[in-house]
Write an enzyme that holds these catalytic residues in place. Structure first.
Site, mmCIF file in Angstrom:
data_model
loop_
_atom_site.group_PDB
_atom_site.id
_atom_site.type_symbol
_atom_site.label_atom_id
_atom_site.label_comp_id
_atom_site.label_asym_id
_atom_site.label_seq_id
_atom_site.Cartn_x
_atom_site.Cartn_y
_atom_site.Cartn_z
ATOM 1 N N ASP D 56 0.859 -1.184 0.000
ATOM 2 C CA ASP D 56 0.000 0.000 0.000
ATOM 3 C C ASP D 56 0.894 1.232 0.000
ATOM 4 O OD1 ASP D 56 -2.121 1.742 0.359
ATOM 5 O OD2 ASP D 56 -2.172 1.447 2.536
ATOM 6 N N ALA D 57 1.486 1.488 -1.152
ATOM 7 C CA ALA D 57 2.521 2.517 -1.227
ATOM 8 C C ALA D 57 2.425 3.281 -2.544
ATOM 9 C CB ALA D 57 3.899 1.868 -1.077
#
Lengths: 286, 286, 286, 286
Positions: D56-57
């Site tokens: 989740d970047a």
């Protein structure tokens, strides 16, 4: 900077005696059709499939046609009419199609009475009609599936394309209109307008008529109007102009060895920026 | 009927002293560039964003650019070079980009040394460079992320675009080459080729050079070759020709009231069918 | 940090007497199936359509199923077997399907001998078979369309599902094998394994057999192997476990008024990070 | 059979003193959250990226997050709140985000004040804040870009996540509220609710407050309400339950050698059909 807004196709139809529609396969084409004065844009399955390099034969799936129609609509002030082929299968597919195209802001869809998978109408062979009642069921399904009264469903008969006569086209269109179609599209690939004129002379106009004069291009808009047609779609001229332009441009640059040869006949980069509405976007960072 | 096959960009580069590349935004454009003789196709972010009707300013996301490049590559016998802007963010985005473009069969990608989100290079303002070391880290990341030795990574410097001089461009390109770049692209929006020539005269050719002669279109391919350039990209002439063709065609049809006026200057429907390779597809049902 | 690599399904089949396959609808599910020891992952049309909230009835189009299969394959060290329903239409659709799934790195596809649009096999009604020769033509088309010899095409007969007997299933499978299928899948929704056992006893193993023991879950892997089955697919247990887990978790949190009630029975955020391979990705910025 | 309809998030907020929201990554999850009683669904970037098997970047692009949020909303009778990370870049990206999420029928979006590309808030390191004025400009841009007054824009501060104190969080949230944010989300990864309580005690409620009690799960809804919170998001419990359920189920089936071991603890195929609303769809073919 908000999205541009647009009227529904139904609204546009109410404001014009004949709605003129141009085919496109991307948003840029839609913008140029709007700029030229057209009142709506046809998201053409021939154009979309050709732009992907595959035949117009139900090879691409609904997802791709939907994406193309949606992307065109997003930047326009005029409505898109989505060419939805056969409705992509049976009744369940038609219901799903209506849900998805409505979700994407499309206000007019067109389905045709051929078997899935279909073959492009201008191809010899492979033009098999669906049973009239089965297609009528698709129209009923489409109308029952719509969330907004605004959705405009065009029922296209391929009766003439498949080799049947005007009687057959009339009979089918009557059933389609009575099943809830908002308009009928009578398609023909005859070299003259006579077949379609024959249809119009005997049609009782229980709903409006749409035509696609690809093979009878000499039918003037004034005569089309006089014949009682409500919507005329110039379905693929943009695509065909693009083919010629790209072919000529690429060849010229390659053969001449530099691109000065085309510079005077192509739009400027600034023209492109203006079509992208760059100045409006740049204000967001001001 | 199998997919067409194509060589990697690295292979093509090995077979030509100068590789000529044309920009496109859809598979059809790619097919016509291939037909004209080009050895590769540039999946241009300007063309793709313009076709969607939004500025070339990192507004569309990697997913859309990837889809466009992949769809072009699918139908070609020549390789696509994907214009990947800044790599869509930082190092993690570059790694993801390499994974996804390789998965899609793309054999050459180009990233540039501007800040994300970028603005198109021909726009005045908004041309901020990324720190040299940070961009070098992106190149290292790209090369370490590739699964195939075939992947060709072009490092594009926007030093001249941002107002820096040839010294700065040279210094950056040396670092990029030493970081693993397979080629450097030196971009300029000067009205003449002099800036780029100045670069070439002082470049030690530790890796090949790519140019994009949009604003100096009179640079002949023989002179480009003589100057030591390995790849020349005609990045947006196809798009600009499309704008003119669509604008003229739509206007003519609308104003004349019928489409006979354009019939002689546009491709036939049969031409389109041939580009779609319809006869080959039809054999599948024979 | 490169993409993980994976063997083709054909390779895996060569290394195991029985290949065990688990259904999934997203990459995370695929990762957990791999972790549990399965040798391949079934990109299930029931799972994918359920995750989208629509019936498994050819409502989603190939584009969505392809995307799901491709996204699962990208992160796995084991191959994906793609559930491709009927091949999404006729022969042309099958050819396009093979092109697209191969492009996406999928090494095994499965098509079934029902009419398009299909209805899920466990639904009563709507289970109409395609003519044997027409389906055989799809298999021939699939095999002729593959670019790599590695592609493994599974022909699934729904003869038993549609109410026909084992004789009919055998006859169809013989034709499919002789048309080039790499394996046949004989599906049954009987409450016992007897139908499928009856098939196996009379099958001459001209190609391997695949089974999906959803309604006869008590068939142990040792007995499956002994019966001569080569591939067993646990097609939807993961989806059904997900439904229960989400239902219970959401209810518990809502009713209790806080989430402590579920904390001990759910994975930690760190578990999720590990499945995302976060530490590997973070090294890219080190 | 029409699409289900749903109220806007703004409407829901007006009807409840505390709106309870559950995270999901697909439509099926959304349906089960709705079934449990939640008033809205959080289209979580952690959940969506995890389901794709990547961190989740900001690795997935807006296109993927949008698609996920849109697909969830399509089948629900409650609104989706879209987790839009940083707005995917600068002001132009925020404007595009608002256009696209509104087009997709999303009535609430949340953007956070970290640099793009962001790292998940529960990860140590990589939590760099954007300048307050720059983030305020994003809020102004978002509100000016909306087409409907209904759009609800949540401004999320990561001040506490990045190590700053409650004073800093308050100062930022005041600026965000004054810039037009419809609500502020104050995120914390402390092990207790104290930080957030400290914020609430000093907040003047110039706009409503949203919380995400992942690391302080024992905060009961009655106490949350009493503290003046308007919206509480259970952001990732569904994903974490899914991980456990899939892990346990796959392992059990693999180790036991058949699936009887899980049959009693997983939903039936009929349950899945009901969630797919199969009976309603089947009526279309009746």
């Amino acid at each position: 900077m908000q999205r541009v807004s647009y009227p529904s196709f139904r609204t546009v139809l109410g404001e014009h005696d004949v709605v003129r529609v141009a085919g496109a396969n991307h948003a840029l084409g839609g913008l140029l059709a709007e700029e030229a004065g057209f009142q709506a844009v046809w998201s053409s399955s021939l154009e979309v499939s050709a732009s992907r390099g595959v035949p117009d034969a139900s090879i691409l799936s609904m997802a791709e046609y939907l994406e193309s129609a949606a992307n065109i609509q997003k930047v326009l002030r005029i409505p898109v009419v989505a060419d939805c082929d056969t409705g992509y299968g049976g009744n369940l597919n038609v219901a799903h199609m209506v849900h998805e195209f409505e979700d994407a802001g499309i206000t007019a869809v067109c389905i045709e009475d051929k078997l899935f998978p279909k073959m492009n109408s201008f191809v010899a062979g492979g033009q098999t009609l669906l049973d009239t009642r089965e297609f009528a069921s698709k129209i009923v399904t489409a109308k029952r599936s719509q969330s907004s009264d605004d959705l405009f469903v065009i029922a296209r008969t391929e009766a003439l394309i498949s080799g049947l006569d005007v009687d057959a086209a009339l009979e089918r269109c009557r059933v389609y209109a009575d099943s809830g179609a908002d308009a009928v599209l009578v398609h023909s690939k005859a070299k003259s307008r006579d077949q379609v004129l024959g249809f119009l002379e005997r049609w009782d106009f229980r709903c409006p008529v749409v035509i696609v004069p690809t093979t009878y291009p000499d039918w003037h808009i004034d005569d089309i109007r006089a014949a009682g047609v409500s919507v005329v779609i110039y379905a693929n001229q943009g695509l065909r102009a693009t083919v010629t332009a790209l072919r000529d441009t690429y060849r010229a640059v390659y053969r001449h060895g530099d691109s000065t040869v085309v510079e005077d006949s192509i739009a400027s980069v600034q023209d492109v920026f203006d079509l992208q509405r760059l100045p409006e976007w740049q204000k967001l960072d001001a």
